[in-house]
Motif scaffolding. Structure first.
Motif, mmCIF file in Angstrom:
data_model
loop_
_atom_site.group_PDB
_atom_site.id
_atom_site.type_symbol
_atom_site.label_atom_id
_atom_site.label_comp_id
_atom_site.label_asym_id
_atom_site.label_seq_id
_atom_site.Cartn_x
_atom_site.Cartn_y
_atom_site.Cartn_z
ATOM 1 N N TYR A 18 0.841 -1.196 0.000
ATOM 2 C CA TYR A 18 0.000 0.000 0.000
ATOM 3 C C TYR A 18 0.874 1.243 0.000
ATOM 4 O O TYR A 18 1.857 1.321 0.722
ATOM 5 C CB TYR A 18 -0.922 0.001 1.228
ATOM 6 C CG TYR A 18 -1.895 -1.146 1.197
ATOM 7 C CD1 TYR A 18 -3.116 -1.028 0.552
ATOM 8 C CD2 TYR A 18 -1.571 -2.362 1.785
ATOM 9 C CE1 TYR A 18 -4.000 -2.096 0.495
ATOM 10 C CE2 TYR A 18 -2.454 -3.434 1.736
ATOM 11 C CZ TYR A 18 -3.665 -3.291 1.089
ATOM 12 O OH TYR A 18 -4.525 -4.353 1.034
ATOM 13 N N ASP A 19 0.490 2.223 -0.843
ATOM 14 C CA ASP A 19 1.238 3.479 -0.866
ATOM 15 C C ASP A 19 0.743 4.396 0.254
ATOM 16 O O ASP A 19 -0.096 4.015 1.065
ATOM 17 C CB ASP A 19 1.161 4.138 -2.247
ATOM 18 C CG ASP A 19 -0.256 4.562 -2.636
ATOM 19 O OD1 ASP A 19 -1.146 4.586 -1.766
ATOM 20 O OD2 ASP A 19 -0.466 4.875 -3.816
ATOM 21 N N GLU A 20 1.286 5.620 0.276
ATOM 22 C CA GLU A 20 0.962 6.563 1.350
ATOM 23 C C GLU A 20 -0.530 6.888 1.414
ATOM 24 O O GLU A 20 -1.063 7.209 2.464
ATOM 25 C CB GLU A 20 1.744 7.873 1.178
ATOM 26 C CG GLU A 20 3.243 7.745 1.313
ATOM 27 C CD GLU A 20 3.920 7.287 0.030
ATOM 28 O OE1 GLU A 20 3.355 7.475 -1.071
ATOM 29 O OE2 GLU A 20 5.004 6.699 0.120
ATOM 30 N N GLU A 21 -1.217 6.822 0.262
ATOM 31 C CA GLU A 21 -2.648 7.134 0.226
ATOM 32 C C GLU A 21 -3.519 5.912 0.512
ATOM 33 O O GLU A 21 -4.740 5.998 0.469
ATOM 34 C CB GLU A 21 -3.044 7.719 -1.139
ATOM 35 C CG GLU A 21 -2.534 9.125 -1.391
ATOM 36 C CD GLU A 21 -1.120 9.145 -1.950
ATOM 37 O OE1 GLU A 21 -0.807 8.290 -2.801
ATOM 38 O OE2 GLU A 21 -0.332 9.994 -1.515
ATOM 39 N N GLY A 22 -2.879 4.754 0.767
ATOM 40 C CA GLY A 22 -3.650 3.550 1.058
ATOM 41 C C GLY A 22 -4.084 2.791 -0.190
ATOM 42 O O GLY A 22 -4.887 1.866 -0.107
ATOM 43 N N ASN A 23 -3.563 3.167 -1.364
ATOM 44 C CA ASN A 23 -3.891 2.469 -2.601
ATOM 45 C C ASN A 23 -3.038 1.213 -2.732
ATOM 46 O O ASN A 23 -1.856 1.226 -2.394
ATOM 47 C CB ASN A 23 -3.625 3.371 -3.817
ATOM 48 C CG ASN A 23 -4.443 4.640 -3.761
ATOM 49 O OD1 ASN A 23 -5.633 4.619 -3.481
ATOM 50 N ND2 ASN A 23 -3.792 5.767 -4.017
ATOM 51 N N GLU A 24 -3.642 0.147 -3.250
ATOM 52 C CA GLU A 24 -2.885 -1.082 -3.488
ATOM 53 C C GLU A 24 -1.973 -0.890 -4.692
ATOM 54 O O GLU A 24 -2.376 -0.361 -5.715
ATOM 55 C CB GLU A 24 -3.834 -2.254 -3.777
ATOM 56 C CG GLU A 24 -4.506 -2.797 -2.564
ATOM 57 C CD GLU A 24 -5.263 -4.090 -2.846
ATOM 58 O OE1 GLU A 24 -5.168 -4.636 -3.969
ATOM 59 O OE2 GLU A 24 -5.947 -4.556 -1.936
ATOM 60 N N VAL A 25 -0.727 -1.323 -4.541
ATOM 61 C CA VAL A 25 0.249 -1.265 -5.632
ATOM 62 C C VAL A 25 0.897 -2.641 -5.727
ATOM 63 O O VAL A 25 1.330 -3.201 -4.724
ATOM 64 C CB VAL A 25 1.330 -0.189 -5.377
ATOM 65 C CG1 VAL A 25 2.304 -0.111 -6.540
ATOM 66 C CG2 VAL A 25 0.689 1.169 -5.123
ATOM 67 N N LEU A 26 0.955 -3.175 -6.947
ATOM 68 C CA LEU A 26 1.534 -4.491 -7.163
ATOM 69 C C LEU A 26 3.023 -4.338 -7.477
ATOM 70 O O LEU A 26 3.408 -3.576 -8.356
ATOM 71 C CB LEU A 26 0.813 -5.189 -8.325
ATOM 72 C CG LEU A 26 1.098 -6.671 -8.517
ATOM 73 C CD1 LEU A 26 0.681 -7.475 -7.283
ATOM 74 C CD2 LEU A 26 0.358 -7.188 -9.742
#
Length: 101
Positions: A18-26
């Motif tokens: 998860y990035d700083e904004e809480g988005n999932e990143v693969l």
């Protein structure tokens, strides 16, 4: 220090972080190794979406794989010291340039 003293895992694996904004990143795990001098486990990641264009340089993201209370890896921490950055750069350049080792 010789590379033989280090334990490498070149097996690629996909991880969701998860990035700083809480988005999932693969991310694709490119390299994992233990460095005895620092006594830490390191993981080299690359964002999965960056593999679409062969001409682009892939941005590698080094992280320290910190063990949890069970002694298993599980918490990724940023690399903070210049000594570790230099060591990681040397290891990555050596391992990525000659993957047949």
């Amino acid at each position: 220090m010789s590379q033989e003293e280090m334990d490498f895992n070149m097996e690629e694996e996909l991880l969701t972080l998860y990035d700083e904004e809480g988005n999932e990143v693969l991310y694709r795990k490119m390299l994992e190794f233990h460095h005895p001098e620092f006594n830490k486990d390191y993981v080299i990641l690359a964002e999965e979406g960056n593999f679409s264009n062969d001409d682009e340089e892939i941005e590698l993201i080094p992280m320290i794989n910190m063990p949890d209370e069970d002694g298993e890896g599980g918490k990724f921490m940023p690399v903070e010291t210049d000594e570790e950055w230099d060591m990681i750069e040397e290891v990555v350049n050596t391992r990525m340039d000659d993957p047949e080792e």
